[in-house]
Design an enzyme around this catalytic site. Sequence first.
Site, PDB file in Angstrom:
ATOM      1  N   TYR A   1       7.155 -43.004  25.699  1.00  0.00           N
ATOM      2  CA  TYR A   1       7.434 -41.869  26.589  1.00  0.00           C
ATOM      3  C   TYR A   1       6.364 -41.801  27.688  1.00  0.00           C
ATOM      4  CZ  TYR A   1       8.648 -37.027  27.879  1.00  0.00           C
ATOM      5  OH  TYR A   1       9.029 -35.890  28.558  1.00  0.00           O
TER       6      TYR A   1
ATOM      7  N   LYS B   1       6.870 -42.249  31.733  1.00  0.00           N
ATOM      8  CA  LYS B   1       6.573 -41.151  32.660  1.00  0.00           C
ATOM      9  C   LYS B   1       5.439 -41.526  33.623  1.00  0.00           C
ATOM     10  CE  LYS B   1       9.683 -38.255  31.132  1.00  0.00           C
ATOM     11  NZ  LYS B   1      10.849 -37.925  31.996  1.00  0.00           N
TER      12      LYS B   1
ATOM     13  N   ASN C   1      16.362 -36.324  36.537  1.00  0.00           N
ATOM     14  CA  ASN C   1      15.876 -35.470  35.445  1.00  0.00           C
ATOM     15  C   ASN C   1      16.149 -36.051  34.058  1.00  0.00           C
ATOM     16  OD1 ASN C   1      15.300 -32.683  34.105  1.00  0.00           O
ATOM     17  ND2 ASN C   1      17.407 -33.170  33.494  1.00  0.00           N
TER      18      ASN C   1
HETATM   19  P1  NAI Z   1      16.769 -32.066  27.054  1.00  0.00           P
HETATM   20  O1  NAI Z   1      16.782 -33.049  25.951  1.00  0.00           O
HETATM   21  O2  NAI Z   1      17.114 -30.655  26.776  1.00  0.00           O
HETATM   22  O3  NAI Z   1      17.668 -32.555  28.265  1.00  0.00           O
HETATM   23  C1  NAI Z   1      17.725 -33.889  28.684  1.00  0.00           C
HETATM   24  C2  NAI Z   1      19.080 -34.141  29.288  1.00  0.00           C
HETATM   25  O4  NAI Z   1      19.190 -35.508  29.683  1.00  0.00           O
HETATM   26  C3  NAI Z   1      20.187 -33.880  28.251  1.00  0.00           C
HETATM   27  O5  NAI Z   1      21.205 -33.104  28.860  1.00  0.00           O
HETATM   28  C4  NAI Z   1      20.694 -35.280  27.944  1.00  0.00           C
HETATM   29  O6  NAI Z   1      22.057 -35.313  27.603  1.00  0.00           O
HETATM   30  C5  NAI Z   1      20.441 -35.994  29.262  1.00  0.00           C
HETATM   31  N1  NAI Z   1      20.407 -37.440  29.094  1.00  0.00           N
HETATM   32  C6  NAI Z   1      19.805 -38.129  28.105  1.00  0.00           C
HETATM   33  N2  NAI Z   1      20.018 -39.442  28.286  1.00  0.00           N
HETATM   34  C7  NAI Z   1      20.772 -39.572  29.409  1.00  0.00           C
HETATM   35  C8  NAI Z   1      21.324 -40.684  30.105  1.00  0.00           C
HETATM   36  N3  NAI Z   1      21.153 -41.921  29.659  1.00  0.00           N
HETATM   37  N4  NAI Z   1      22.054 -40.461  31.215  1.00  0.00           N
HETATM   38  C9  NAI Z   1      22.254 -39.204  31.682  1.00  0.00           C
HETATM   39  N5  NAI Z   1      21.756 -38.112  31.049  1.00  0.00           N
HETATM   40  C10 NAI Z   1      21.025 -38.304  29.936  1.00  0.00           C
HETATM   41  O7  NAI Z   1      15.319 -32.168  27.689  1.00  0.00           O
HETATM   42  P2  NAI Z   1      14.565 -31.276  28.783  1.00  0.00           P
HETATM   43  O8  NAI Z   1      13.434 -30.656  28.100  1.00  0.00           O
HETATM   44  O9  NAI Z   1      15.516 -30.450  29.557  1.00  0.00           O
HETATM   45  O10 NAI Z   1      13.968 -32.437  29.712  1.00  0.00           O
HETATM   46  C11 NAI Z   1      14.435 -32.750  31.005  1.00  0.00           C
HETATM   47  C12 NAI Z   1      13.449 -33.731  31.640  1.00  0.00           C
HETATM   48  O11 NAI Z   1      12.161 -33.108  31.710  1.00  0.00           O
HETATM   49  C13 NAI Z   1      13.270 -35.009  30.837  1.00  0.00           C
HETATM   50  O12 NAI Z   1      13.106 -36.096  31.724  1.00  0.00           O
HETATM   51  C14 NAI Z   1      11.988 -34.756  30.075  1.00  0.00           C
HETATM   52  O13 NAI Z   1      11.329 -35.948  29.729  1.00  0.00           O
HETATM   53  C15 NAI Z   1      11.205 -33.945  31.096  1.00  0.00           C
HETATM   54  N6  NAI Z   1      10.120 -33.154  30.531  1.00  0.00           N
HETATM   55  C16 NAI Z   1      10.382 -32.151  29.625  1.00  0.00           C
HETATM   56  C17 NAI Z   1       9.329 -31.404  29.108  1.00  0.00           C
HETATM   57  C18 NAI Z   1       9.531 -30.295  28.141  1.00  0.00           C
HETATM   58  O14 NAI Z   1       8.526 -29.745  27.668  1.00  0.00           O
HETATM   59  N7  NAI Z   1      10.753 -29.905  27.799  1.00  0.00           N
HETATM   60  C19 NAI Z   1       7.937 -31.682  29.509  1.00  0.00           C
HETATM   61  C20 NAI Z   1       7.791 -32.741  30.448  1.00  0.00           C
HETATM   62  C21 NAI Z   1       8.850 -33.443  30.945  1.00  0.00           C
END
Ligand code: NAI
Length: 252
Positions: free
Chosen positions: A158, A162, A93
Amino acid sequence: MKLLEGKVAIVTGAARGIGEAIALKLAEQGAQIAFTYVSDSSAEKAKTLQQKIEALGVKAKAYQSNAADYAASEAFVNDVVKEFGTVDVCVNNAGISKDNLLLRMSPDQWDDVINVNLKSVYNMTKQVIRPMMKARKGSIINMSSIIGIRGNAGQSSYAASKAGIIGFTKSIAHELGSRNVRCNAIAPGFIETDMTHYLKDAGDASKAFLEKIPLGRFGKAEEVADTTLFLASDLSSYITGQVISTCGGLNI
Ligand code: NAI
């Protein structure tokens, strides 16, 4: 009987947002959870999440581990196998965005996004397939995005990361199907989290986004967690190599 009773699940980047919702959802269905966070500033949140999961009656452990780092991912999965005995489910994730038009995008911005979003999926998957192949079962779930399918101005790194996840997911499904290890991707649309906080308050731009979504609203982290639960459990036992769009119909 809970859907994931006795299973061991890894979730990367689970201190907040979609990852946190996934960790809680899988735990509610009986899975033991090993999850990662990366920054010191997330340590408190990670501790709280570990306690919340334990309160559901399952084992949980938070690891500070950078998913973009191969050696750290190897050490993390080795420790999980030692502590929990195996890995049944791996949810990749963790993700970041560093948006910029290509003309202005620096090599560092490009590399950071590719390493955290795409290389991390290779790092983790390479490690978890050993215990899964041994057990002749497993489910790997990779977090892609609608942007990986459609592209978006200002998000070339990005989108590339993806889209890369989707090709990777299908290849691993081919490689490991005969061992009963399934690999699927989820392509969320706009989900309300810290990553997309700007969307809600974007005024007219926000309205324009909403008009393109048949269900007429942004999604919730719990709704992506529901899709993850489906793919993690035996409810999806004949599904591999697929990309499920949890996007309110934005992709049609
Ligand atoms: P967020 O920014 O709230 O959470 C992302 C998490 O990943 C954070 O807890 C962060 O600390 C952690 N993280 C970042 N770099 C890291 C690393 N190198 N190692 C371990 N952990 C790491 O983002 P969200 O929205 O919860 O996104 C989660 C996933 O869903 C991501 O892959 C994002 O690209 C994907 N996503 C999110 C969307 C949205 O609308 N929020 C839409 C499509 C995909």
